[in-house]
Scaffold this motif. Structure first.
Motif, PDB file in Angstrom:
ATOM      1  N   GLU A 122       0.840  -1.207   0.000  1.00 27.19           N
ATOM      2  CA  GLU A 122       0.000   0.000   0.000  1.00 27.19           C
ATOM      3  C   GLU A 122       0.871   1.252   0.000  1.00 27.19           C
ATOM      4  OE1 GLU A 122      -3.627   0.843   1.428  1.00 27.19           O
ATOM      5  OE2 GLU A 122      -4.159  -1.127   2.187  1.00 27.19           O
ATOM      6  N   GLN A 148       2.515   2.051  -3.325  1.00 24.58           N
ATOM      7  CA  GLN A 148       1.609   2.639  -4.301  1.00 24.58           C
ATOM      8  C   GLN A 148       1.215   4.072  -3.950  1.00 24.58           C
ATOM      9  OE1 GLN A 148      -1.688  -0.137  -4.751  1.00 24.58           O
ATOM     10  NE2 GLN A 148      -0.262  -1.862  -4.815  1.00 24.58           N
ATOM     11  N   SER A 149       1.756   4.578  -2.854  1.00 21.45           N
ATOM     12  CA  SER A 149       1.419   5.925  -2.399  1.00 21.45           C
ATOM     13  C   SER A 149       2.499   6.919  -2.806  1.00 21.45           C
ATOM     14  CB  SER A 149       1.267   5.928  -0.873  1.00 21.45           C
ATOM     15  OG  SER A 149       2.552   5.827  -0.240  1.00 21.45           O
ATOM     16  N   HIS A 150       2.380   8.126  -2.265  1.00 20.46           N
ATOM     17  CA  HIS A 150       3.346   9.188  -2.544  1.00 20.46           C
ATOM     18  C   HIS A 150       4.625   9.048  -1.718  1.00 20.46           C
ATOM     19  CE1 HIS A 150       1.129  10.363   1.049  1.00 20.46           C
ATOM     20  NE2 HIS A 150       2.155  11.119   1.379  1.00 20.46           N
ATOM     21  N   THR A 163      -1.210   6.469   4.641  1.00 18.99           N
ATOM     22  CA  THR A 163      -0.917   7.125   3.365  1.00 18.99           C
ATOM     23  C   THR A 163      -2.043   8.053   2.908  1.00 18.99           C
ATOM     24  OG1 THR A 163      -1.892   5.358   2.002  1.00 18.99           O
ATOM     25  CG2 THR A 163       0.420   5.107   2.643  1.00 18.99           C
ATOM     26  N   ARG A 164      -3.229   7.917   3.523  1.00 22.10           N
ATOM     27  CA  ARG A 164      -4.387   8.687   3.055  1.00 22.10           C
ATOM     28  C   ARG A 164      -4.915   9.683   4.072  1.00 22.10           C
ATOM     29  NH1 ARG A 164      -4.801   3.477   1.083  1.00 22.10           N
ATOM     30  NH2 ARG A 164      -5.906   2.759   2.938  1.00 22.10           N
TER      31      ARG A 164
END
Length: 238
Positions: free
Chosen positions: A35, A38-40, A147-148
């Motif tokens: 996860e 796939q993030s910044h 991440t969000r």
């Protein structure tokens, strides 16, 4: 085979002071690592006992014995990665914000970050005394939600003093939340596991709310702070 310096570096990232100094943190478990990939967030190093089929150029295959030496878990979970901390992002005041006043348990913070992700809360504001969101146990509990959600460590007293939004505080003796109309914008303050919201932060609360007990004996002292956050966020969104 891992070098002594590599092992020392990773183990030192278990300390908040060293994490802040290096602007790096450790994540364990293939699902969470994927996860974050796939993030910044920027990957620094990935250590795994078997390839996790990532595009990471810094994937290092190691033995289970080496993984145990660098893991913060009792039962290591195949892979461990070191990521760089993201740059600071300002808090968006025109939305629902959760604020934590000295929440100390890593599991509680990790669950609250996950709840913010679930309920679409983009900003989580933490007092500087709240447990570090990059603590390995916190990250494990977030299941990738870190991440969000934008987690900010601020002077909570000053932040609440400057906000123009209504400030709701979770109390045992507040108004029953089910009987109140709740706005789409505002700040929901959750307090310390043992002591609740501090006197300093209490002066900024504009509305005290509570989750009523329905049990006949009503002997339960209080709800876990993460459980209470889930119920209150559900009401705000409803």
């Amino acid at each position: 085979m891992l070098s002594k310096n590599q092992i020392k570096y990773i183990k030192r990232l278990g300390q908040k002071k060293f994490r802040l100094q290096e602007r790096s943190f450790v994540v364990e478990g293939v699902k969470t690592i994927n996860e974050l990939l796939q993030s910044h967030l920027k990957l620094h190093q990935l250590y795994t006992t078997k390839s996790i089929n990532s595009d990471a150029k810094t994937e290092n295959l190691i033995t289970e014995s080496d993984l145990k030496r660098i893991s913060f878990l009792k039962t290591p979970n195949t892979a461990l990665a070191v990521f760089k901390m993201p740059e600071f992002k300002p808090v968006h005041n025109n939305a629902l914000i959760v604020a934590l006043d000295n929440v100390r348990d890593p599991g509680n913070l990790g669950t609250i970050i996950r709840l913010c992700d679930w309920f679409g809360v983009k900003d989580l504001v933490c007092s500087k005394q709240t447990v570090d969101c990059y603590n390995p146990k916190v990250l494990q509990a977030t299941m990738g939600s870190i991440t969000r959600v934008n987690v900010s460590y601020l002077d909570l007293d000053m932040f609440l003093n400057d906000t123009e939004a209504p400030v709701f505080g979770a109390y045992m003796d507040g108004d029953i939340v089910y009987k109140n109309a709740l706005p789409k914008q505002g700040v929901l303050v959750m307090g310390n596991e043992a002591n609740g919201i501090s006197k300093t932060i209490e002066q900024h609360i504009t509305k005290r709310i509570t989750i009523p007990r329905f049990g006949e004996i009503q002997a339960t002292e209080s709800l876990n702070v993460a459980t209470a956050t889930a119920i209150l966020l559900s009401e705000f969104r409803r």
